[in-house]
Motif scaffolding. Sequence first.
Motif, short mmCIF file in Angstrom:
data_model
loop_
_atom_site.label_atom_id
_atom_site.label_comp_id
_atom_site.label_asym_id
_atom_site.label_seq_id
_atom_site.Cartn_x
_atom_site.Cartn_y
_atom_site.Cartn_z
N VAL A 1 1.81 2.04 -3.53
CA VAL A 1 0.65 2.62 -4.22
C VAL A 1 0.48 4.08 -3.84
O VAL A 1 0.23 4.94 -4.69
CB VAL A 1 -0.63 1.82 -3.89
N ASN B 1 -11.48 1.50 -1.47
CA ASN B 1 -10.25 2.18 -1.87
C ASN B 1 -10.35 3.70 -1.74
O ASN B 1 -9.33 4.37 -1.60
CB ASN B 1 -9.84 1.79 -3.29
N ARG C 1 -3.47 0.07 -7.56
CA ARG C 1 -3.53 -0.89 -6.44
C ARG C 1 -4.05 -2.24 -6.91
O ARG C 1 -3.57 -3.30 -6.47
CB ARG C 1 -4.42 -0.33 -5.33
N ILE D 1 0.83 -1.21 0.00
CA ILE D 1 0.00 0.00 0.00
C ILE D 1 0.86 1.27 0.00
O ILE D 1 0.49 2.29 -0.58
CB ILE D 1 -0.97 0.00 1.21
#
Length: 351
Positions: A55, A125, A95, A52
């Motif tokens: 991202v 998200n 992602r 993450i």
Amino acid sequence: MKHISISKKNGLKIIFIFWMIYFLFDIIVNGLSNLEVNRTFFHAKSIFTYTIYIVLLLTILFNYFIIAPKFLKSINWKNIFISLFLSFTFFILIRFVIEQFLTNYLFDIVNYHPKTGVLFYIFDNFHYASFVVFCSFFLWIVIDLIQTHELNQQIEREKSKAEIQFLKAQLNPHFLFNTLNNIYSLVQFKPELALKGIEDLSSIMRFTTYETNKDQIEIEKEIDYIQQYLALEKLRFGEQFFVEYETNIKNKHQHIYPYIISPLIENALKHGVVKDSNQPIKINIDLDSEFCRVEVKNKINVNQKDSTTGIGLDNLRKRLDFYFVNNYVLELKSDENMFNVELKFPVNEQN
């Protein structure tokens, strides 16, 4: 512009620092959560705890270098909507590629269950992306405002420098007009002194050609110019030239801005009376370790019809405003008979 302090390179550093702060803060929060459930501080739930961050970093860079420059230079509701839409879309897609395809290919694992609905995936998200999306745009706007402000300051500096050069260019033709008149008078009425006049004129032109284009000069050079100018005027008027000239200069090598004392003397000789022995032109130049003070008094020439009166002093004031802002004094006083100019400016701030 070389003077812009927040360049693209520095902007990238700011973004990286922001991301590192976010990364460290998130690590600390997760670490404290781990301690609460009797786990080690750096216990990782899965690889997705770290993907993450990749991202998030890619999203910040995408927003800063692509989306914001294209859509937020002119801020309106349409551009804001497009920016947010593209930013969230980028986050969701990148992602999805990393955590659903790349990790599946490399480690045979995915973050979301294959049967996860599209709407739920998008909504979930939005939660992860919101903070970084808005912060990245905010960072870009702040940095862009600072860059714009610095650019405007640089433009103003360049504009002021160009104006100073223009004012100097105005002064030189004015000086040439006066000195050539003097040489003309010498050649016509006192040819035996013409050679001396040409020598002085050569020195004066050397000063106006080379010294006035420098940022600063030694005060000695401006004093030499003034003395040569007075000598040239005295050759013109002969015994009818009455000027009292005094200097008190402690350091003749002190640097000053060029051609800010001379215009006062030139103005007095051009527009004053030099033939009155009872009211001579008085010039006093005093320089110590802090200030330079110049005072010039002259009898007003009531027969002066020159329409250019005051141009030299107006130009001088503009240059003083540029060099010293409000940290100088230029006082012009006149009555029915006398005109008095007093100038005071600092000498240490320039070096």
